[in-house]
Write a protein that holds these residues in place. Structure first.
Motif, PDB file in Angstrom:
ATOM      1  N   VAL A 143       0.841  -1.194   0.000  1.00  0.00           N
ATOM      2  CA  VAL A 143       0.000   0.000   0.000  1.00  0.00           C
ATOM      3  C   VAL A 143       0.876   1.243   0.000  1.00  0.00           C
ATOM      4  CG1 VAL A 143      -1.852   1.250   1.164  1.00  0.00           C
ATOM      5  CG2 VAL A 143      -1.772  -1.250   1.287  1.00  0.00           C
ATOM      6  N   VAL A 144       0.636   2.137  -0.959  1.00  0.00           N
ATOM      7  CA  VAL A 144       1.355   3.396  -1.057  1.00  0.00           C
ATOM      8  C   VAL A 144       0.353   4.518  -0.809  1.00  0.00           C
ATOM      9  CG1 VAL A 144       2.722   4.926  -2.522  1.00  0.00           C
ATOM     10  CG2 VAL A 144       2.964   2.425  -2.733  1.00  0.00           C
ATOM     11  N   LEU A 145       0.477   5.197   0.319  1.00  0.00           N
ATOM     12  CA  LEU A 145      -0.412   6.311   0.669  1.00  0.00           C
ATOM     13  C   LEU A 145       0.324   7.614   0.392  1.00  0.00           C
ATOM     14  CD1 LEU A 145      -3.032   7.424   1.976  1.00  0.00           C
ATOM     15  CD2 LEU A 145      -1.853   7.262   4.187  1.00  0.00           C
ATOM     16  N   ILE A 146      -0.224   8.397  -0.537  1.00  0.00           N
ATOM     17  CA  ILE A 146       0.418   9.676  -0.848  1.00  0.00           C
ATOM     18  C   ILE A 146      -0.010  10.730   0.175  1.00  0.00           C
ATOM     19  CG2 ILE A 146       0.524   9.101  -3.295  1.00  0.00           C
ATOM     20  CD1 ILE A 146      -1.813  10.992  -3.748  1.00  0.00           C
ATOM     21  N   GLY A 147       0.777  11.776   0.308  1.00  0.00           N
ATOM     22  CA  GLY A 147       0.475  12.818   1.277  1.00  0.00           C
ATOM     23  C   GLY A 147      -0.425  13.895   0.700  1.00  0.00           C
ATOM     24  N   GLY A 148      -0.672  14.930   1.496  1.00  0.00           N
ATOM     25  CA  GLY A 148      -1.483  16.035   1.023  1.00  0.00           C
ATOM     26  C   GLY A 148      -2.364  16.615   2.108  1.00  0.00           C
ATOM     27  N   THR A 149      -3.282  17.478   1.700  1.00  0.00           N
ATOM     28  CA  THR A 149      -4.226  18.134   2.595  1.00  0.00           C
ATOM     29  C   THR A 149      -5.521  17.341   2.645  1.00  0.00           C
ATOM     30  OG1 THR A 149      -3.291  20.288   2.015  1.00  0.00           O
ATOM     31  CG2 THR A 149      -5.474  20.287   3.043  1.00  0.00           C
ATOM     32  N   ARG A 150      -6.055  17.142   3.829  1.00  0.00           N
ATOM     33  CA  ARG A 150      -7.220  16.283   4.016  1.00  0.00           C
ATOM     34  C   ARG A 150      -8.521  17.005   3.673  1.00  0.00           C
ATOM     35  NH1 ARG A 150      -7.717  12.607   9.412  1.00  0.00           N
ATOM     36  NH2 ARG A 150      -9.563  11.361   8.872  1.00  0.00           N
ATOM     37  N   THR A 151      -9.396  16.332   2.914  1.00  0.00           N
ATOM     38  CA  THR A 151     -10.705  16.873   2.565  1.00  0.00           C
ATOM     39  C   THR A 151     -11.764  16.319   3.521  1.00  0.00           C
ATOM     40  OG1 THR A 151     -11.401  15.062   1.110  1.00  0.00           O
ATOM     41  CG2 THR A 151     -10.004  16.787   0.133  1.00  0.00           C
ATOM     42  N   PRO A 152     -13.018  16.866   3.480  1.00  0.00           N
ATOM     43  CA  PRO A 152     -14.087  16.310   4.319  1.00  0.00           C
ATOM     44  C   PRO A 152     -14.379  14.836   4.044  1.00  0.00           C
ATOM     45  CG  PRO A 152     -14.703  18.475   3.540  1.00  0.00           C
ATOM     46  CD  PRO A 152     -13.447  18.106   2.810  1.00  0.00           C
ATOM     47  N   SER A 153     -14.055  14.375   2.828  1.00  0.00           N
ATOM     48  CA  SER A 153     -14.289  12.965   2.505  1.00  0.00           C
ATOM     49  C   SER A 153     -13.050  12.111   2.775  1.00  0.00           C
ATOM     50  CB  SER A 153     -14.717  12.814   1.044  1.00  0.00           C
ATOM     51  OG  SER A 153     -13.734  13.333   0.173  1.00  0.00           O
ATOM     52  N   ASP A 154     -12.106  12.649   3.564  1.00  0.00           N
ATOM     53  CA  ASP A 154     -10.921  11.910   4.001  1.00  0.00           C
ATOM     54  C   ASP A 154      -9.996  11.516   2.856  1.00  0.00           C
ATOM     55  OD1 ASP A 154     -11.647  12.153   6.628  1.00  0.00           O
ATOM     56  OD2 ASP A 154     -12.537  10.162   6.797  1.00  0.00           O
ATOM     57  N   ALA A 155      -9.924  12.388   1.840  1.00  0.00           N
ATOM     58  CA  ALA A 155      -8.953  12.203   0.765  1.00  0.00           C
ATOM     59  C   ALA A 155      -7.817  13.201   0.952  1.00  0.00           C
ATOM     60  CB  ALA A 155      -9.613  12.412  -0.594  1.00  0.00           C
ATOM     61  N   LEU A 156      -6.620  12.825   0.534  1.00  0.00           N
ATOM     62  CA  LEU A 156      -5.458  13.699   0.602  1.00  0.00           C
ATOM     63  C   LEU A 156      -5.236  14.325  -0.773  1.00  0.00           C
ATOM     64  CD1 LEU A 156      -3.136  11.396   2.728  1.00  0.00           C
ATOM     65  CD2 LEU A 156      -4.543  13.323   3.507  1.00  0.00           C
ATOM     66  N   VAL A 157      -5.237  15.644  -0.824  1.00  0.00           N
ATOM     67  CA  VAL A 157      -5.205  16.358  -2.102  1.00  0.00           C
ATOM     68  C   VAL A 157      -4.215  17.519  -2.026  1.00  0.00           C
ATOM     69  CG1 VAL A 157      -7.624  15.759  -2.551  1.00  0.00           C
ATOM     70  CG2 VAL A 157      -7.078  17.934  -1.440  1.00  0.00           C
ATOM     71  N   GLY A 158      -4.062  18.214  -3.143  1.00  0.00           N
ATOM     72  CA  GLY A 158      -3.238  19.408  -3.172  1.00  0.00           C
ATOM     73  C   GLY A 158      -1.890  19.188  -3.825  1.00  0.00           C
ATOM     74  N   PRO A 159      -1.010  20.191  -3.772  1.00  0.00           N
ATOM     75  CA  PRO A 159       0.284  20.128  -4.468  1.00  0.00           C
ATOM     76  C   PRO A 159       1.160  18.955  -4.060  1.00  0.00           C
ATOM     77  CG  PRO A 159      -0.199  22.372  -3.770  1.00  0.00           C
ATOM     78  CD  PRO A 159      -1.240  21.509  -3.146  1.00  0.00           C
ATOM     79  N   VAL A 160       1.187  18.624  -2.767  1.00  0.00           N
ATOM     80  CA  VAL A 160       2.020  17.499  -2.317  1.00  0.00           C
ATOM     81  C   VAL A 160       1.547  16.194  -2.953  1.00  0.00           C
ATOM     82  CG1 VAL A 160       2.697  16.119  -0.323  1.00  0.00           C
ATOM     83  CG2 VAL A 160       2.639  18.609  -0.146  1.00  0.00           C
ATOM     84  N   ALA A 161       0.228  15.979  -2.949  1.00  0.00           N
ATOM     85  CA  ALA A 161      -0.332  14.773  -3.559  1.00  0.00           C
ATOM     86  C   ALA A 161      -0.084  14.745  -5.062  1.00  0.00           C
ATOM     87  CB  ALA A 161      -1.834  14.704  -3.269  1.00  0.00           C
ATOM     88  N   THR A 162      -0.325  15.860  -5.711  1.00  0.00           N
ATOM     89  CA  THR A 162      -0.167  15.932  -7.160  1.00  0.00           C
ATOM     90  C   THR A 162       1.288  15.683  -7.569  1.00  0.00           C
ATOM     91  OG1 THR A 162      -2.011  17.481  -7.307  1.00  0.00           O
ATOM     92  CG2 THR A 162      -0.510  17.394  -9.181  1.00  0.00           C
ATOM     93  N   HIS A 163       2.221  16.279  -6.841  1.00  0.00           N
ATOM     94  CA  HIS A 163       3.641  16.083  -7.156  1.00  0.00           C
ATOM     95  C   HIS A 163       4.049  14.621  -6.987  1.00  0.00           C
ATOM     96  CE1 HIS A 163       7.878  16.985  -7.592  1.00  0.00           C
ATOM     97  NE2 HIS A 163       8.127  16.370  -6.441  1.00  0.00           N
ATOM     98  N   ALA A 164       3.569  13.967  -5.930  1.00  0.00           N
ATOM     99  CA  ALA A 164       3.900  12.556  -5.708  1.00  0.00           C
ATOM    100  C   ALA A 164       3.390  11.690  -6.858  1.00  0.00           C
ATOM    101  CB  ALA A 164       3.307  12.082  -4.389  1.00  0.00           C
ATOM    102  N   LEU A 165       2.214  11.995  -7.357  1.00  0.00           N
ATOM    103  CA  LEU A 165       1.618  11.187  -8.420  1.00  0.00           C
ATOM    104  C   LEU A 165       2.336  11.346  -9.758  1.00  0.00           C
ATOM    105  CD1 LEU A 165      -2.124  11.761  -7.508  1.00  0.00           C
ATOM    106  CD2 LEU A 165      -0.933   9.566  -7.480  1.00  0.00           C
ATOM    107  N   GLU A 166       3.042  12.467  -9.936  1.00  0.00           N
ATOM    108  CA  GLU A 166       3.762  12.690 -11.192  1.00  0.00           C
ATOM    109  C   GLU A 166       4.871  11.677 -11.399  1.00  0.00           C
ATOM    110  OE1 GLU A 166       5.049  16.697 -10.860  1.00  0.00           O
ATOM    111  OE2 GLU A 166       3.101  17.573 -11.412  1.00  0.00           O
ATOM    112  N   THR A 167       5.320  11.035 -10.328  1.00  0.00           N
ATOM    113  CA  THR A 167       6.429  10.067 -10.423  1.00  0.00           C
ATOM    114  C   THR A 167       5.939   8.629 -10.468  1.00  0.00           C
ATOM    115  OG1 THR A 167       6.694   9.870  -8.016  1.00  0.00           O
ATOM    116  CG2 THR A 167       7.865  11.674  -9.111  1.00  0.00           C
ATOM    117  N   LEU A 168       4.621   8.404 -10.436  1.00  0.00           N
ATOM    118  CA  LEU A 168       4.076   7.048 -10.335  1.00  0.00           C
ATOM    119  C   LEU A 168       3.321   6.647 -11.598  1.00  0.00           C
ATOM    120  CD1 LEU A 168       2.676   7.227  -6.681  1.00  0.00           C
ATOM    121  CD2 LEU A 168       4.878   6.287  -7.433  1.00  0.00           C
ATOM    122  N   ARG A 169       3.269   5.346 -11.835  1.00  0.00           N
ATOM    123  CA  ARG A 169       2.465   4.789 -12.932  1.00  0.00           C
ATOM    124  C   ARG A 169       1.739   3.549 -12.417  1.00  0.00           C
ATOM    125  NH1 ARG A 169       3.264   8.979 -14.396  1.00  0.00           N
ATOM    126  NH2 ARG A 169       4.061   9.796 -16.367  1.00  0.00           N
TER     127      ARG A 169
END
Length: 270
Positions: A143-169
């Motif tokens: 399990v790979v959990l990316i970081g970020g800012t927490r939303t009301p639906s308990d998702a992690l979003v924002g620049p930190v999350a987006t940047h982490a995803l740029e390196t993954l496939r």
């Protein structure tokens, strides 16, 4: 029951659960489909509810994002059926991604409960999904959990999350959405979540949208991608035939029957 009493009961149910299906309201109130639709139309005219395919949602929540536990109570039989169909798209030995959402959480639960899908790597920005996968305690489930800012639906979003995803496939993404509209595409009320969801789509070889019928016709503030930008939409059979036919021109569509649907109980509404 007078029309005003019926409408009060319908509004109370919608505000309690966040949404209601016409079919369930018909059964609970003992009136015709046309009567319920007329009552919903009157409530919509007064700005109290928002009409969607097959029912209505609370207008107060249409522009906002309800919390995870609130959304988890809505249309659970439909979501369970959608999740069961979704895991058929997973091949052992690969990597998948799960976005935030209650339907993707059910996909995570099925992944955790299905040893035949392992070995498997799961990338997610959903805290509930990551937790249920972690609790499985399976060494072949990475399990790979990316970081970020927490939303009301308990998702992690924002620049930190987006940047982490740029390196993954990943091989396939299971994407939950707030709304599906033929013209607006897939949307969410959260601007940062839309950006992160677009990064998830970009990281995936295939994108599978998992969304129950109540999401159809709903348009959130921020657009994620268009329907033609995803590979498959798995939804339930309560989506009206005309909407399903129109959507199938843009994307592959799978319609599943709901499992053990329990009608909304309006007996206690006064």
């Amino acid at each position: 029951m007078l029309a005003s009493q019926r409408q009060e009961a319908i509004l109370a149910a919608i505000r309690r659960y966040g949404a209601a299906r016409v079919a369930d309201l018909v059964e609970s109130l003992g009136v015709s489909d046309m009567t319920v639709r007329r009552d919903i139309g009157e409530l919509a005219r007064r700005g109290l509810v928002l009409r969607v395919h097959g029912g209505a949602v609370d207008a107060r929540r249409a522009a906002d994002e309800p919390g995870f536990h609130v959304k988890a109570e809505l249309f659970s039989p439909e979501k369970a059926a959608i999740a069961a169909a979704a895991i058929e798209e997973i091949s052992p030995g690969g990597a998948v991604a799960l976005s935030g959402g209650t339907t993707t959480h059910l996909v995570a639960r099925l992944i955790a409960e299905t040893p035949a899908l392992r070995p498997l790597t799961v990338v997610t920005n959903s805290l509930p999904a990551a937790e249920v996968l972690h609790q499985a305690g399976a060494p072949e489930l990475n399990v790979v959990l990316i970081g970020g800012t927490r939303t009301p639906s308990d998702a992690l979003v924002g620049p930190v999350a987006t940047h982490a995803l740029e390196t993954l496939r990943v091989d396939v993404l299971f994407l939950g959405v707030h709304g599906i509209d033929l013209r607006a595409g897939l949307t969410t009320p959260n601007l940062l979540e839309a950006e992160t969801d677009r990064a998830l789509v970009a990281a995936a070889g295939r994108t599978v949208v998992v969304a129950d019928h109540s999401k159809w016709g709903v348009v959130g503030l921020a657009r994620i991608v268009g329907l033609s930008d995803v590979d498959l939409v798995i939804t339930d059979q309560e989506v009206p035939a005309d909407a399903a036919d129109a959507a199938s021109d843009a994307v592959d569509l799978v319609l599943v029957p709901a499992r053990d649907r329990v009608p909304t109980d309006l007996g206690a509404v006064t």
